[in-house]
Design an enzyme around this catalytic site. Structure first.
Site, mmCIF file in Angstrom:
data_model
loop_
_atom_site.group_PDB
_atom_site.id
_atom_site.type_symbol
_atom_site.label_atom_id
_atom_site.label_comp_id
_atom_site.label_asym_id
_atom_site.label_seq_id
_atom_site.Cartn_x
_atom_site.Cartn_y
_atom_site.Cartn_z
ATOM 1 N N ARG A 71 0.702 -0.773 0.128
ATOM 2 C CA ARG A 71 -0.065 -0.152 0.060
ATOM 3 C C ARG A 71 1.064 1.214 0.347
ATOM 4 O O ARG A 71 0.765 2.097 -0.238
ATOM 5 C CB ARG A 71 -0.640 -0.615 1.129
ATOM 6 C CG ARG A 71 -2.032 0.913 1.322
ATOM 7 C CD ARG A 71 -3.213 0.603 0.401
ATOM 8 N NE ARG A 71 -4.042 1.985 0.283
ATOM 9 C CZ ARG A 71 -3.946 3.294 0.300
ATOM 10 N NH1 ARG A 71 -2.845 3.533 -0.204
ATOM 11 N NH2 ARG A 71 -4.730 4.268 0.548
ATOM 12 N N ASP A 110 -12.870 -3.606 -3.730
ATOM 13 C CA ASP A 110 -13.401 -3.222 -3.245
ATOM 14 C C ASP A 110 -14.833 -3.098 -4.380
ATOM 15 O O ASP A 110 -15.396 -3.578 -4.767
ATOM 16 C CB ASP A 110 -13.768 -1.926 -3.500
ATOM 17 C CG ASP A 110 -14.439 -0.457 -1.694
ATOM 18 O OD1 ASP A 110 -13.067 -1.103 -0.857
ATOM 19 O OD2 ASP A 110 -15.035 -0.180 -2.563
ATOM 20 N N TYR A 157 -24.085 4.266 -1.024
ATOM 21 C CA TYR A 157 -22.915 5.344 -1.645
ATOM 22 C C TYR A 157 -23.691 5.897 -2.543
ATOM 23 O O TYR A 157 -23.073 6.799 -2.999
ATOM 24 C CB TYR A 157 -21.613 3.601 -2.416
ATOM 25 C CG TYR A 157 -20.904 3.419 -0.722
ATOM 26 C CD1 TYR A 157 -20.191 4.098 0.300
ATOM 27 C CD2 TYR A 157 -21.251 2.186 0.180
ATOM 28 C CE1 TYR A 157 -19.562 4.193 1.446
ATOM 29 C CE2 TYR A 157 -20.669 1.707 0.629
ATOM 30 C CZ TYR A 157 -19.964 2.566 1.809
ATOM 31 O OH TYR A 157 -19.705 2.477 2.947
#
Ligand code: CP3
Length: 365
Positions: free
Chosen positions: A54, A90, A172
């Protein structure tokens, strides 16, 4: 394919791929040698190996680069010794081909810059570019190639593809990010009898295509995350959410893979969630597993449901909690050990590994 057909063909494993691991068998409520175990968010910020990757790549870069996403998926599954690997991706990835820009803002989570709040905006969302999501299927192919064949204990690792459920993704899109009260979502839901169903239809159409790619890439099971369904009353869930979720579940099952349907804060919704036809219902940690399973009903598996924060408790407490979950499952076929929600940043990796070892020791079925 009926489950009976799968059970029968297990005697000739070479003729059928499905049902070939203890994880998939548990999803189908078939007998297994021991309770399978994996974790929601098993590749994440609590894990130093993930943080090392990351450091050099954004979350979206990792998701969109099959070489990296597959490596992150494999590393987490092998480090923990779990029975299934969830593909690193995701929930919000389908927004991009639908024409909705978003980003992950550090400390804030996902942000959709122009939230969907009108019929015109819903109409403008595209459903014809799901093919652009094919990088997730490519990641799955790589994970599947790595885990082909049995592991040391003779069992094949299960590979989980996933997508969001229409309600959670709509929330969302409409809120523009995470939410506490879902005011904008419910405003649209209650007040626009055209925009809401159109949005849900469009999401189902993209999600079916996305799931199909993942199954073709080698996913053994699809998990559908309805993380925020618990924001709905039973009546609202039934009126504004159930039919679309059911359609998604049915269409994914028709691809020949079991479906796990998961939500948080769902104790009152479990019986209704079962009506989607999912093979397994994911339980959050607030409901005792046996009570949750009773609410789900016979003929359906359950996944869960250790409180992820018990991973911060002293060893004795953690071990007791793991045993309590296993005791509540009472060795019935169709239990998959997991947390009641994702592993949070700061969780000690060694405690996650301990849980896996205890489940392997005590989770006989
Ligand atoms: O092993 C795994 O489970 C990792 C793969 C995975 C990610 N997101 C990567 C990720 C999975 C299965 C998800 C699903 C997901 N994404 C959900 C459903 C799961 C749940 O928690 O109910 C949701 C709601 C999202 C949307 C999302 N993604 C949020 C709200 C956030 C921010 C929250 C946070 O922890 O900061 C993300 C970011 C995200 N997705 C991270 C990871 C590993 C952490 C952020 C990072 O690495 O920068």
């Amino acid at each position: 394919m009926s489950h009976d057909a799968i059970a029968f063909s297990l005697e000739e494993p070479s003729t059928i791929a499905i049902g070939s691991s203890r994880f998939v068998r548990a999803c189908l409520q078939q007998p297994v040698d021991r309770t399978p175990v994996w974790f929601l968010r098993q590749a994440g910020r609590y894990m130093p190996e993930y943080m090392a990757v990351r450091k050099h790549h954004s979350l979206l870069d990792i998701c969109r680069t099959p070489e990296i996403a597959s490596e992150v998926t494999i590393t987490a599954a092998e480090r923990l010794g779990v029975d299934a690997a969830i593909i690193f991706a995701d929930l919000l990835l389908p927004f991009t081909p639908m024409g909705l820009d978003f980003e992950f803002v550090a400390g804030e989570g996902p942000v959709v810059h122009t939230p969907v709040r009108s019929l015109e905006h819903v109409q403008a969302l595209r459903t014809d570019r799901a093919e652009d999501l094919n990088y997730v299927a490519k990641s799955i192919e790589k994970v599947a190639a790595h885990f082909v064949g049995p592991r040391a204990d003779g069992d094949t690792l299960g590979i989980i593809g996933f997508c969001g459920a229409p309600f959670t993704l709509a929330s969302y899109m409409i809120e523009g990010g995470s939410s506490r009260n879902y005011i904008e979502t419910k405003k649209l839901m209650y007040s626009d009898g055209v925009a809401w169903p159109l949005l849900m239809d469009k999401l189902v159409s993209v999600l079916v295509a996305f799931a199909q790619q993942q199954v073709e890439g080698g996913a053994d099971v699809i998990q559908i995350f309805d993380s925020w369904a618990g924001a709905l009353s039973v009546a609202d869930y039934r009126q504004y959410c159930l039919s679309w979720t059911k359609e998604l579940v049915e269409r994914v099952k028709a691809m020949g893979v079991p479906v796990i349907y998961f939500g948080v804060d769902t104790a009152s919704l479990l019986g209704t969630m079962r009506e989607t036809g999912a093979d397994v219902i994911g339980l959050d940690w607030r409901v005792p597993l046996d009570v949750g399973w009773k609410a789900v009903g016979e003929g359906c598996g359950v996944q869960g449901n250790l409180d992820p924060i018990t991973l911060f408790a002293p060893e004795g407490v953690l071990e007791r909690r793991v045993k309590e979950v296993l005791d509540a499952a009472a060795g019935r076929a169709g239990h998959i050990f997991n947390l009641g929600h994702g592993i949070v940043p700061g969780t000690p990796v060694e405690n996650v590994i301990r849980v896996v070892e205890w489940v392997k020791e005590h989770g006989r079925q």
